[in-house]
Design an enzyme around this catalytic site. Structure first.
Site, PDB file in Angstrom:
ATOM      1  CB  SER A  34      -0.882  -0.013   1.243  1.00 36.30           C
ATOM      2  OG  SER A  34      -1.272   1.298   1.568  1.00 36.30           O
ATOM      3  CE  LYS A  84      -3.948  -3.816   3.648  1.00 35.55           C
ATOM      4  NZ  LYS A  84      -4.821  -2.769   3.083  1.00 35.55           N
ATOM      5  CD  GLU A  97      -7.823  -7.198  -3.617  1.00 35.55           C
ATOM      6  OE1 GLU A  97      -8.068  -7.289  -2.419  1.00 35.55           O
ATOM      7  OE2 GLU A  97      -7.196  -6.229  -4.105  1.00 35.55           O
TER       8      GLU A  97
END
Ligand code: ARG
Length: 493
Positions: A286, A292, A299
């Protein structure tokens, strides 16, 4: 020069027109921005068509030799980028004709269009292109299936919670759960090769819609282009696109199958589940939260499945209600499947890398496997084996769950007395506590030993069967569809 030729471009039509196309029409009509990828197939088609013209006496042996040399030179220029579409070219066929005229001259170059139409050409080219890419996609799918097989072998006896409605249901082997994703992918490969059998018919020779008058041999053209047969009806050959729509369905289905697996991996990779860790090389970070590590491959795959379904539904909507024979709407078939193929050929290598490198937390999976009263069915079935009718067995097992739940414990924490009391109406007090023999993950898993069940032996058989299916399907993935198996004799006959 016909009326609608600009100084740079040529047009394949225009004799009956008194003006060229308006710039607005030209912009709408132009398709080279997406159909130029058919250039190689178009040139291969032209080579086969030139030989058909030669055999039918419309090109002399010398003309054919010069035509083939010109097509070789055109291919060389296309390959090197020296020749490319210009603004004024309507489509890839127009561009290539311009390139050929440039090399062979108007006199010879102008003979190639006899007996064919862009309608039969384009219907043939999309099949050639899709047949080639169906093999590429099949190969990529088989790589993914092999990655799942490898992970399943590595998983060995590791059990995990099997879920229905996302709730703990019964323990299953991790390998069993992973292989549940391999089989749909194997069927997708089979779908591609089944589809190929229907796509294996060449529309070349159908002309604009009614066939050709020049005595060309369409079977010879078909063979040279890698088709085993010719379409039976020239109207059908030029205007049906069920062959493209069927491919689009298979591609969308692959998207959906990958998306289902994505969803599972995304959930397993959450902190709460913590069943699997993704390799750094196959996850992203991130820009604001340094801690993260995100499952972006899964996804993006899940997201792209949506657009691939859109490609299919858009195409079906285009085809619905078209008059029977070519209409320009049919040009819309290409972007749908080009998009799907582009997405799948990008997704699959990344997805396979992610699957190949993910690491399961076996200890955690094992710990979670029997929890949430996942062995309640085993109690019921144990009671059935002791002669209790299932209707009552279900009730008794449910009573055990209720008791354990009220105490905040798991089924195996119940005492011998608890079991004796609960089963008192059906079993002697000394027999009831023996139910403990099925209150283990391994006992539960191993008892599901019918064909297709999660018992270790069955799963090993299943893995071997999947490997056989991969080996069988790899013949399709590595086969050629481009006619390269065909060797032209060099003569006109
Ligand atoms: N570019 C068209 C297509 O992709 C083929 C050309 C047909 N044009 C025509 N005027 N019949 O479908």
């Amino acid at each position: 020069m016909t009326k609608n030729e600009s100084d740079d471009g040529i047009a394949l039509w225009g004799g009956r027109f008194s003006s060229g196309p308006s710039p607005e029409l030209a912009k709408l009509s132009k398709s080279t921005q997406f159909d130029w990828i058919l250039a190689d197939d178009d040139i291969a088609g032209s080579r086969a068509h030139a030989r058909a013209l030669g055999r039918a006496g419309h090109l002399s042996a010398d003309e054919l030799t010069r035509m083939e040399a010109a097509l070789d030179e055109l291919q060389r220029r296309v390959d090197s980028g020296e020749f490319a579409p210009i603004e004024a070219d309507e489509d890839e066929a127009t561009a290539l004709e311009r390139g050929l005229l440039d090399i062979a001259g108007d006199e010879l170059g102008g003979k190639l269009r006899a007996g064919r139409s862009r309608n039969d050409q384009i219907a043939c080219l999309i099949r050639m292109w899709l047949r080639r890419h169906s093999r590429t996609i099949a190969g990529l799918l088989l790589n993914l299936v092999e990655a799942l097989i490898d992970q399943s072998k590595k998983a060995g006896h590791t059990a995990m919670p099997g879920r229905t409605h996302m709730q703990h249901a019964q323990p299953v082997l991790l390998a069993h759960q992973l292989m549940a994703h391999a089989w749909p992918l194997l069927r997708d490969v089979q779908r591609l090769s089944d589809w190929d059998a229907r796509a294996d018919a060449s529309p070349y020779g159908s002309g604009a819609l009614a066939g050709n008058t020049l005595g060309l041999d369409p079977q010879q053209v078909a063979t040279e282009l890698g088709f085993s047969r010719v379409t039976d009806n020239s109207i059908d050959g030029t205007s049906s696109r069920d062959v493209v729509a069927e491919f689009a369905f298979v591609a969308a289905m692959i998207g959906v199958d990958l998306s289902r697996m994505s969803e599972e991996i995304i959930i397993w990779n959450t902190q709460e589940f913590a069943f699997v860790k993704l390799d750094d090389a196959y996850s992203t970070g991130s820009s604001i939260m340094p801690q993260k590590k995100n499952p972006d491959i899964a996804e993006l795959t899940r997201g792209k499945a949506g657009r691939m379904i859109g490609d299919l539904t858009g195409l079906l909507a285009t085809l619905k209600g078209l008059p029977t024979a070519y209409a320009r709407d049919l040009q819309e078939d290409k972007e749908a499947v080009f998009d799907q193929v582009g997405q799948l050929e990008t997704i699959l290598p990344a997805f396979t890398g992610m699957v190949r490198t993910m690491v399961f937390d076996d200890k955690r999976l094992e710990e979670e496997a029997p929890t949430g009263f996942a062995l309640a069915t085993d109690i019921a079935e144990w009671l059935v084996k002791k002669g209790v009718p299932f209707r009552h067995a279900h009730e008794l097992s449910g009573a055990c769950v209720k008791l354990a739940e009220s105490r905040g414990v798991e089924l195996w924490d119940l005492t011998d007395d608890d079991f004796a009391t609960t089963f008192a109406q059906f079993l002697p007090a000394d027999v009831s506590p023996q139910v403990r023999e099925v209150l283990s993950t391994q006992g539960s898993v191993d008892s599901r030993k019918g064909k297709g069940g999660t018992a270790y032996v069955r799963v090993q058989e299943q893995i071997a069967a999947a490997q056989d299916a991969v080996d069988a399907a790899s013949a399709f993935a590595s086969s050629t569809s481009d006619g390269s198996a065909y060797k032209p004799t060099g003569s006109l006959n």
